[in-house]
Scaffold this active site. Structure first.
Site, PDB file in Angstrom:
ATOM      1  N   ARG A  93     -14.772  28.383  68.067  1.00 57.25           N
ATOM      2  CA  ARG A  93     -13.163  28.639  67.738  1.00 57.25           C
ATOM      3  C   ARG A  93     -12.654  26.981  68.254  1.00 57.25           C
ATOM      4  O   ARG A  93     -11.669  26.470  67.641  1.00 57.25           O
ATOM      5  CB  ARG A  93     -12.752  29.609  68.467  1.00 57.25           C
ATOM      6  CG  ARG A  93     -12.986  30.939  67.732  1.00 57.25           C
ATOM      7  CD  ARG A  93     -12.497  30.928  66.205  1.00 57.25           C
ATOM      8  NE  ARG A  93     -13.013  32.005  65.825  1.00 57.25           N
ATOM      9  CZ  ARG A  93     -13.713  32.040  64.526  1.00 57.25           C
ATOM     10  NH1 ARG A  93     -14.058  30.876  63.958  1.00 57.25           N
ATOM     11  NH2 ARG A  93     -14.125  33.102  64.077  1.00 57.25           N
ATOM     12  N   GLU A  96     -13.333  24.585  65.577  1.00 57.19           N
ATOM     13  CA  GLU A  96     -12.239  24.845  64.471  1.00 57.19           C
ATOM     14  C   GLU A  96     -11.145  24.321  64.747  1.00 57.19           C
ATOM     15  O   GLU A  96     -10.452  23.692  63.774  1.00 57.19           O
ATOM     16  CB  GLU A  96     -12.342  26.470  64.171  1.00 57.19           C
ATOM     17  CG  GLU A  96     -11.650  26.669  62.887  1.00 57.19           C
ATOM     18  CD  GLU A  96     -11.594  28.048  62.795  1.00 57.19           C
ATOM     19  OE1 GLU A  96     -11.301  28.807  61.562  1.00 57.19           O
ATOM     20  OE2 GLU A  96     -11.786  29.050  64.070  1.00 57.19           O
ATOM     21  N   SER A 119      -7.715  11.552  79.164  1.00 57.97           N
ATOM     22  CA  SER A 119      -8.893  11.578  80.124  1.00 57.97           C
ATOM     23  C   SER A 119      -9.482  13.014  79.995  1.00 57.97           C
ATOM     24  O   SER A 119      -9.133  13.993  80.383  1.00 57.97           O
ATOM     25  CB  SER A 119      -8.562  11.218  81.546  1.00 57.97           C
ATOM     26  OG  SER A 119      -9.617  10.899  82.243  1.00 57.97           O
TER      27      SER A 119
END
Length: 152
Positions: A93, A96, A119
């Site tokens: 996920r 995605e 960072s």
């Protein structure tokens, strides 16, 4: 003759086994170490280098040897997933989300901060439960120092 050093994979497998057999949580281990549960889970999974003090604080409860602590203090190959696209649904996920929203987040952040990056070294993650009448939600907060690109 000295015993060969265990591999990081062997140490991580042992930690997972001891953690499960003792019913330990990342939050409990994090409390012993004085660190964030996410950082502790990453470190004990071989993704972050631990200090001697970090390892000493969990050595007994995780049944770690001196050699295993030395291995955990090494410099890991971070982010070394075994496949390019993760197959675990929870991890996928995030892949995605980055595919769909990554460029949009970059654009919005750079409008706010300028040309640069967040960072992943001066960085923290918080994972929280957010109650919701339709079903509790997972709230994940990334906080990283802004690093502007420099001209040279």
């Amino acid at each position: 003759m000295t015993e060969p050093m265990p591999t990081l994979e062997q140490v991580v497998t042992k930690i997972e086994s001891v953690k499960v057999s003792k019913g330990l949580t990342w939050a409990e281990l994090a409390e012993k170490m004085g660190q964030s549960p996410v950082w502790v889970a990453a470190a004990l999974s071989g993704q972050c280098s631990m200090s001697a003090d970090d390892c000493a604080s969990v050595k007994e409860v995780l049944e770690l040897s001196d050699a295993e602590c030395k291995v955990l203090q090494g410099y890991p190959y971070r982010g070394s997933l075994t496949q390019t696209v993760p197959s675990d649904p929870f991890v996928y996920r995030f892949y995605e989300i980055m595919q769909v929203y990554g460029m949009a987040m970059k654009e919005v952040a750079q409008e706010e901060f300028g040309d640069g990056i967040m960072s992943a070294i001066d960085f923290s993650i918080d994972v929280d439960r957010e109650p919701d009448p339709k079903g509790d939600r997972v709230k994940i907060t990334f906080s990283g120092k802004f690093l502007p690109y420099k001209k040279f």
